[in-house]
Design a protein around this motif. Structure first.
Motif: not given
Length: 244
Positions: A134-145, A160-166, A171-174, A189-193
């Motif tokens: 896996v090259d990238l994880l999309g981690v979220g959701i940050v807010h309801p959408t 998000f920070a807790r998961l990114a540290r693990a 991790c890209v925030a989604i 800790g996001a690598a992108g948004v």
């Protein structure tokens, strides 16, 4: 900490939102890439395989020589696009899609394979995979959408920070990411948004994308802070010519 690669601003397409101002997906994509977006995920949950393939081919033909273009969910479509010679880099998969190890085996070592992950159990499963699956994880959701009706509970910045540290996978925030979220998510800790409505629904998607890019770079001008899905459209100095 998972920030080993800087993915910057990651556009996820939405046909209905892109048509809101008569711009269309291709128009939004071209403008967003000009504004500094580095990755474009071609997403249309309702499209047939044939229609999604046509859209992915069109997007890749427009910007695939400058940025990374991936297909949402559909490994078959990504494989078909690559087989036809379109510059599609790979696929972004959800937890209910084809397993990422299968996608990696079929796409090859140089393709892009992303995965949505939003629980410690998801991260533990990724950790058991061979490195490089896996090259990238999309981690979220940050807010309801509203762009994803079946989303899991919102994580917020701290979640998000807790998961990114693990994980050591970038991790890209989604999910519901606005301009005011960009700096705290990068600090978390996001690598992108990843952005959908903030760019796709904008009357000027190029300026909207450039504002997100400026926020990611830490030089957002003093503008009105937006509500969710409604970023301002300031005149900013964009970082053009993003790498793929």
């Amino acid at each position: 900490m998972s920030v080993t690669t800087d993915f910057g601003v990651y556009l996820v397409t939405d046909g209905a939102l892109s048509d809101r101002h008569g711009i269309g997906v291709l128009g939004v994509v071209r403008a967003a890439v000009h504004g500094g977006v580095r990755i474009v995920q071609v997403r249309d949950k309702d499209a047939s395989a044939r229609d999604l393939l046509a859209l992915a081919a069109a997007v890749a033909g427009a910007v695939g020589d400058r940025v990374t273009v991936v297909v949402d969910d559909r490994l078959d479509v990504a494989l078909a696009a690559r087989h036809a010679g379109h510059p599609v880099a790979g696929v972004h998969l959800g937890q209910s899609d084809v397993p990422v190890e299968v996608a990696r085996a079929l796409l090859g070592p140089d393709a892009h394979v992303g995965l949505t992950a939003n629980t410690p159990e998801h991260l533990a499963a990724v950790a058991r995979l061979p490195r490089g699956t896996v090259d990238l994880l999309g981690v979220g959701i940050v807010h309801p959408t509203t762009t994803k009706a079946d989303h899991p509970p919102a994580l917020g910045h701290d979640g998000f920070a807790r998961l990114a540290r693990a994980t050591d996978v970038p991790c890209v925030a989604i999910g519901g990411v606005t301009l005011e979220d960009v700096a705290p998510l990068r600090a978390a800790g996001a690598a992108g948004v990843a952005v959908v409505s903030g760019i796709c629904a904008a009357a000027d998607p190029g300026s909207a994308a450039a504002a997100y890019v400026a926020a990611w770079a830490g030089d957002l001008p003093d503008v009105r802070r937006p509500g969710h899905g409604d970023p301002p459209l300031p005149t900013v100095t964009a970082h053009h010519g993003a790498d793929s």
